[in-house]
Write a protein that holds these residues in place. Structure first.
Motif, PDB file in Angstrom:
ATOM      1  N   PRO A   1      -5.898  10.199   7.504  1.00 34.88           N
ATOM      2  CA  PRO A   1      -4.737  10.531   8.324  1.00 34.88           C
ATOM      3  C   PRO A   1      -4.137   9.344   9.080  1.00 34.88           C
ATOM      4  CG  PRO A   1      -6.707  11.067   9.535  1.00 34.88           C
ATOM      5  CD  PRO A   1      -7.162  10.507   8.215  1.00 34.88           C
ATOM      6  N   LEU A   2      -4.637   8.107   8.842  1.00 35.60           N
ATOM      7  CA  LEU A   2      -4.132   6.960   9.590  1.00 35.60           C
ATOM      8  C   LEU A   2      -2.617   6.848   9.484  1.00 35.60           C
ATOM      9  CD1 LEU A   2      -4.488   4.318  11.180  1.00 35.60           C
ATOM     10  CD2 LEU A   2      -4.865   3.150   8.985  1.00 35.60           C
ATOM     11  N   SER A   3      -2.078   7.041   8.291  1.00 33.24           N
ATOM     12  CA  SER A   3      -0.637   6.877   8.089  1.00 33.24           C
ATOM     13  C   SER A   3       0.108   8.204   8.091  1.00 33.24           C
ATOM     14  CB  SER A   3      -0.377   6.137   6.776  1.00 33.24           C
ATOM     15  OG  SER A   3      -0.889   6.892   5.685  1.00 33.24           O
ATOM     16  N   TYR A   4      -0.529   9.255   8.614  1.00 37.50           N
ATOM     17  CA  TYR A   4       0.172  10.547   8.682  1.00 37.50           C
ATOM     18  C   TYR A   4       1.469  10.394   9.454  1.00 37.50           C
ATOM     19  CZ  TYR A   4       1.495  15.222  10.084  1.00 37.50           C
ATOM     20  OH  TYR A   4       2.216  16.371  10.320  1.00 37.50           O
TER      21      TYR A   4
ATOM     22  N   GLU B   1       0.837  -1.202   0.000  1.00 41.60           N
ATOM     23  CA  GLU B   1       0.000   0.000   0.000  1.00 41.60           C
ATOM     24  C   GLU B   1       0.875   1.257   0.000  1.00 41.60           C
ATOM     25  OE1 GLU B   1      -3.591  -0.185   2.623  1.00 41.60           O
ATOM     26  OE2 GLU B   1      -2.534  -1.936   3.431  1.00 41.60           O
ATOM     27  N   ASN B   2       0.273   2.364  -0.357  1.00 46.14           N
ATOM     28  CA  ASN B   2       0.962   3.651  -0.385  1.00 46.14           C
ATOM     29  C   ASN B   2       0.545   4.471   0.834  1.00 46.14           C
ATOM     30  OD1 ASN B   2       2.010   6.198  -0.882  1.00 46.14           O
ATOM     31  ND2 ASN B   2       1.476   6.195  -3.045  1.00 46.14           N
ATOM     32  N   PRO B   3       1.448   4.626   1.827  1.00 41.86           N
ATOM     33  CA  PRO B   3       1.071   5.360   3.049  1.00 41.86           C
ATOM     34  C   PRO B   3       0.740   6.826   2.791  1.00 41.86           C
ATOM     35  CG  PRO B   3       3.124   4.135   3.345  1.00 41.86           C
ATOM     36  CD  PRO B   3       2.831   4.139   1.887  1.00 41.86           C
ATOM     37  N   TYR B   4       1.211   7.364   1.670  1.00 43.00           N
ATOM     38  CA  TYR B   4       1.018   8.791   1.402  1.00 43.00           C
ATOM     39  C   TYR B   4      -0.053   9.037   0.341  1.00 43.00           C
ATOM     40  CZ  TYR B   4       5.274   9.026   4.117  1.00 43.00           C
ATOM     41  OH  TYR B   4       6.205   8.888   5.121  1.00 43.00           O
ATOM     42  N   ALA B   5      -0.861   8.015   0.076  1.00 44.25           N
ATOM     43  CA  ALA B   5      -2.039   8.198  -0.762  1.00 44.25           C
ATOM     44  C   ALA B   5      -3.166   8.788   0.073  1.00 44.25           C
ATOM     45  CB  ALA B   5      -2.464   6.870  -1.376  1.00 44.25           C
TER      46      ALA B   5
ATOM     47  N   ALA C   1      10.838  15.121  -7.495  1.00 47.58           N
ATOM     48  CA  ALA C   1       9.929  14.806  -8.594  1.00 47.58           C
ATOM     49  C   ALA C   1       9.413  13.370  -8.491  1.00 47.58           C
ATOM     50  CB  ALA C   1      10.633  15.027  -9.931  1.00 47.58           C
ATOM     51  N   SER C   2      10.315  12.452  -8.162  1.00 44.47           N
ATOM     52  CA  SER C   2       9.919  11.042  -8.056  1.00 44.47           C
ATOM     53  C   SER C   2       8.906  10.830  -6.945  1.00 44.47           C
ATOM     54  CB  SER C   2      11.161  10.171  -7.806  1.00 44.47           C
ATOM     55  OG  SER C   2      12.100  10.316  -8.844  1.00 44.47           O
ATOM     56  N   MET C   3       9.144  11.457  -5.801  1.00 49.29           N
ATOM     57  CA  MET C   3       8.253  11.259  -4.661  1.00 49.29           C
ATOM     58  C   MET C   3       6.922  11.964  -4.850  1.00 49.29           C
ATOM     59  SD  MET C   3      10.817  11.229  -1.407  1.00 49.29           S
ATOM     60  CE  MET C   3      11.753   9.735  -1.071  1.00 49.29           C
ATOM     61  N   ARG C   4       6.920  13.082  -5.540  1.00 47.51           N
ATOM     62  CA  ARG C   4       5.646  13.756  -5.828  1.00 47.51           C
ATOM     63  C   ARG C   4       4.764  12.878  -6.698  1.00 47.51           C
ATOM     64  NH1 ARG C   4       2.465  16.235  -4.326  1.00 47.51           N
ATOM     65  NH2 ARG C   4       1.951  17.777  -5.904  1.00 47.51           N
ATOM     66  N   LEU C   5       5.384  12.121  -7.607  1.00 47.92           N
ATOM     67  CA  LEU C   5       4.621  11.240  -8.490  1.00 47.92           C
ATOM     68  C   LEU C   5       4.150   9.982  -7.757  1.00 47.92           C
ATOM     69  CD1 LEU C   5       6.751  11.448 -11.766  1.00 47.92           C
ATOM     70  CD2 LEU C   5       4.455  12.375 -11.410  1.00 47.92           C
ATOM     71  N   MET C   6       5.035   9.400  -6.942  1.00 46.96           N
ATOM     72  CA  MET C   6       4.731   8.116  -6.308  1.00 46.96           C
ATOM     73  C   MET C   6       4.037   8.258  -4.964  1.00 46.96           C
ATOM     74  SD  MET C   6       8.099   5.825  -7.225  1.00 46.96           S
ATOM     75  CE  MET C   6       9.226   6.928  -6.359  1.00 46.96           C
ATOM     76  N   LEU C   7       4.364   9.332  -4.218  1.00 45.45           N
ATOM     77  CA  LEU C   7       3.850   9.526  -2.858  1.00 45.45           C
ATOM     78  C   LEU C   7       3.188  10.900  -2.776  1.00 45.45           C
ATOM     79  CD1 LEU C   7       7.093   8.317  -1.018  1.00 45.45           C
ATOM     80  CD2 LEU C   7       5.137   6.908  -1.676  1.00 45.45           C
ATOM     81  N   PRO C   8       1.949  11.031  -3.230  1.00 45.30           N
ATOM     82  CA  PRO C   8       1.317  12.350  -3.416  1.00 45.30           C
ATOM     83  C   PRO C   8       1.344  13.270  -2.200  1.00 45.30           C
ATOM     84  CG  PRO C   8      -0.038  10.612  -4.366  1.00 45.30           C
ATOM     85  CD  PRO C   8       1.059   9.933  -3.616  1.00 45.30           C
ATOM     86  N   LEU C   9       1.116  12.734  -1.001  1.00 48.14           N
ATOM     87  CA  LEU C   9       1.022  13.582   0.193  1.00 48.14           C
ATOM     88  C   LEU C   9       2.291  13.548   1.042  1.00 48.14           C
ATOM     89  CD1 LEU C   9      -2.661  12.873   1.292  1.00 48.14           C
ATOM     90  CD2 LEU C   9      -1.767  14.825   0.020  1.00 48.14           C
TER      91      LEU C   9
END
Length: 256
Positions: free
Chosen positions: A70-73, A61-65, A226-234
């Motif tokens: 806010p569970l994975s904040y 899963e993506n914690p920053y989706a 740039a990579s993290m903005r694409l893969m981990l939005p928040l």
């Protein structure tokens, strides 16, 4: 070998007192660490938070989706969880595993600090005392709990002292830039190591080398951003905006 033992015999009593005190302190710190690591419950209010992120990573899963907030904040970076990930995969996503990883970075910092002191002084008691103080400080203040602090501290120290020990040659400043970037993605304020190194380079070593160091760091930072903005939005919303909003809401917190 005979010269080595004969040199030890000629050491003053203060040499042996300091060395013995350092090793006793180290032994006590290791015992204390063992007790904390094996404690079966949380020792901090937010100690279970990294387990949530590690669990999501283990499950793909993506914690920053958005759907996992806010569970994975998490106000810290993702590097600590990525280091824990293979250990959690092999041995389980437990507090004990997270604490072990935390403690390994404490040991690494203590050994590295002792090496730096020995490199400069060539005195074993001073190096051992430095390692003892590192263990006490990081165990007592930084803590052995499930948190990225000690990993960030290790990266902070190495990114500063590796170029210093190697005379700021090309390879060492390259390694320093990489370590400073990882430190940023461990706990954002540890990127201060980059500021320390580039300032020292500019003022005391070489302005050209400082500029090259800065360009290389920001080149790496831009690619990672740039990579993290694409893969981990928040991701950056968590680690930057979350911390900034906490500081300006209360001057007391900012000052602390």
């Amino acid at each position: 070998m005979n010269n080595f033992f004969s040199s030890l015999k000629s050491r003053p009593i203060s040499f042996w007192i300091l060395l013995a005190g350092a090793f006793l302190s180290i032994a006590w710190s290791l015992y204390f660490a063992r007790v904390i690591i094996t404690t079966p419950y949380q020792i901090g209010f937010r100690e279970g938070t990294p387990q949530v992120l590690t669990s999501m990573l283990l499950n793909g899963e993506n914690p920053y989706a958005f759907e996992n907030q806010p569970l994975s904040y998490n106000a810290y970076g993702i590097s600590y969880n990525l280091v824990v990930l293979p250990f959690a995969f092999l041995f389980g996503n437990t507090l004990h595993i997270h604490r072990w990883v935390t403690f390994l970075f404490i040991l690494a910092s203590a050994l590295f600090g002792g090496y730096v002191v020995f490199y400069k002084s060539r005195k074993y008691p001073l190096a051992a005392a430095c390692s003892a103080f590192f263990l006490i400080a990081f165990t007592g203040w930084g803590g052995i709990g499930s948190a990225p602090t000690t990993m960030g501290t290790f990266l902070f120290l190495t990114s500063i002292f590796i170029p210093y020990l190697r005379g700021f040659d090309k390879n060492s400043v390259t390694v320093s830039a990489v370590l400073a970037l990882i430190a940023f993605h461990t706990k954002a304020y540890f990127v201060l190591s980059f500021g320390i190194v580039i300032t020292y380079l500019f003022l005391f070593v070489s302005k050209r080398k400082a500029i090259h160091y800065g360009i290389f760091f920001f080149f790496l930072y831009t690619i990672a951003f740039a990579s993290m903005r694409l893969m981990l939005p928040l991701y950056f919303t968590n680690i930057i905006h979350g911390n900034v909003s906490n500081t300006y809401r209360t001057f007391k917190h900012l000052y602390t």
